[in-house]
Design a protein around this motif. Structure first.
Motif, PDB file in Angstrom:
ATOM      1  N   THR A   1       0.817  -1.212   0.000  1.00 43.17           N
ATOM      2  CA  THR A   1       0.000   0.000   0.000  1.00 43.17           C
ATOM      3  C   THR A   1       0.853   1.265   0.000  1.00 43.17           C
ATOM      4  O   THR A   1       0.550   2.209  -0.731  1.00 43.17           O
ATOM      5  CB  THR A   1      -0.966   0.027   1.202  1.00 43.17           C
ATOM      6  OG1 THR A   1      -0.227  -0.104   2.406  1.00 43.17           O
ATOM      7  CG2 THR A   1      -2.003  -1.063   1.095  1.00 43.17           C
ATOM      8  N   ASN A   2       1.890   1.295   0.784  1.00 43.65           N
ATOM      9  CA  ASN A   2       2.739   2.485   0.816  1.00 43.65           C
ATOM     10  C   ASN A   2       3.506   2.679  -0.485  1.00 43.65           C
ATOM     11  O   ASN A   2       3.662   3.804  -0.952  1.00 43.65           O
ATOM     12  CB  ASN A   2       3.702   2.436   1.999  1.00 43.65           C
ATOM     13  CG  ASN A   2       3.010   2.726   3.299  1.00 43.65           C
ATOM     14  OD1 ASN A   2       2.373   3.760   3.455  1.00 43.65           O
ATOM     15  ND2 ASN A   2       3.112   1.811   4.241  1.00 43.65           N
TER      16      ASN A   2
ATOM     17  N   GLU B   1       1.114   3.940  -3.192  1.00 42.00           N
ATOM     18  CA  GLU B   1       0.695   5.315  -2.941  1.00 42.00           C
ATOM     19  C   GLU B   1       1.854   6.302  -3.057  1.00 42.00           C
ATOM     20  O   GLU B   1       1.662   7.503  -2.921  1.00 42.00           O
ATOM     21  CB  GLU B   1       0.063   5.419  -1.553  1.00 42.00           C
ATOM     22  CG  GLU B   1      -1.256   4.694  -1.437  1.00 42.00           C
ATOM     23  CD  GLU B   1      -1.808   4.695  -0.021  1.00 42.00           C
ATOM     24  OE1 GLU B   1      -1.204   5.344   0.862  1.00 42.00           O
ATOM     25  OE2 GLU B   1      -2.836   4.044   0.194  1.00 42.00           O
TER      26      GLU B   1
ATOM     27  N   HIS C   1       4.545   6.416  -1.057  1.00 40.77           N
ATOM     28  CA  HIS C   1       5.211   6.654   0.227  1.00 40.77           C
ATOM     29  C   HIS C   1       6.309   5.600   0.392  1.00 40.77           C
ATOM     30  O   HIS C   1       6.063   4.504   0.879  1.00 40.77           O
ATOM     31  CB  HIS C   1       4.219   6.568   1.384  1.00 40.77           C
ATOM     32  CG  HIS C   1       3.029   7.450   1.216  1.00 40.77           C
ATOM     33  ND1 HIS C   1       3.117   8.817   1.280  1.00 40.77           N
ATOM     34  CD2 HIS C   1       1.734   7.170   0.974  1.00 40.77           C
ATOM     35  CE1 HIS C   1       1.920   9.347   1.102  1.00 40.77           C
ATOM     36  NE2 HIS C   1       1.062   8.358   0.904  1.00 40.77           N
TER      37      HIS C   1
ATOM     38  N   PRO D   1       7.924   4.367   4.511  1.00 36.27           N
ATOM     39  CA  PRO D   1       7.391   3.241   5.294  1.00 36.27           C
ATOM     40  C   PRO D   1       7.635   1.886   4.630  1.00 36.27           C
ATOM     41  O   PRO D   1       7.902   0.894   5.314  1.00 36.27           O
ATOM     42  CB  PRO D   1       5.897   3.536   5.382  1.00 36.27           C
ATOM     43  CG  PRO D   1       5.751   4.984   5.111  1.00 36.27           C
ATOM     44  CD  PRO D   1       6.872   5.333   4.187  1.00 36.27           C
TER      45      PRO D   1
END
Length: 110
Positions: free
Chosen positions: A69-70, A73, A75, A78
């Motif tokens: 997910t990070n 997205e 990011h 993380p």
């Protein structure tokens, strides 16, 4: 940053301890059942390595979802931290396996 470094160390030592503890207890069990402990310890070291790593990072699929997910997205921090947790746990499990092989080396060659 301090919490991150602490978690890296914890993951390393948990994985290391799982491998070392499982192998030592397998050796004790082998002695009690009149089997050669070195062979059983080496067998367990190879088989439990991946499970020690999984247990150290959380034991579920959630750490992989954090990366996914990070990363998707955008990011990266993380996701990179989670990857370093896996690397730390792998290093602990691998060093535990190498230590067991080193301990059993004299027994197997005889």
């Amino acid at each position: 940053m301090r919490e991150f470094m602490t978690n890296l160390a914890i993951d390393f030592f948990v994985a290391f301890g799982i491998v070392l503890g499982a192998c030592m207890l397998a050796g004790i069990g082998s002695v009690l059942t009149l089997q050669a402990p070195a062979f059983k310890m080496l067998d367990i070291a190879g088989r439990i390595k991946i499970w020690a790593m999984v247990a150290a990072v959380g034991g579920t699929i959630d750490p992989l979802r954090v990366i996914e997910t990070n990363f998707l997205e955008g990011h990266l921090s993380p996701a990179f931290k989670q990857i370093l947790y896996f690397v730390s746990a792998f290093a602990g499990a691998h060093i535990g396996t190498v230590l067991v092989k080193w301990i059993c080396q004299g027994s197997v060659e005889s």
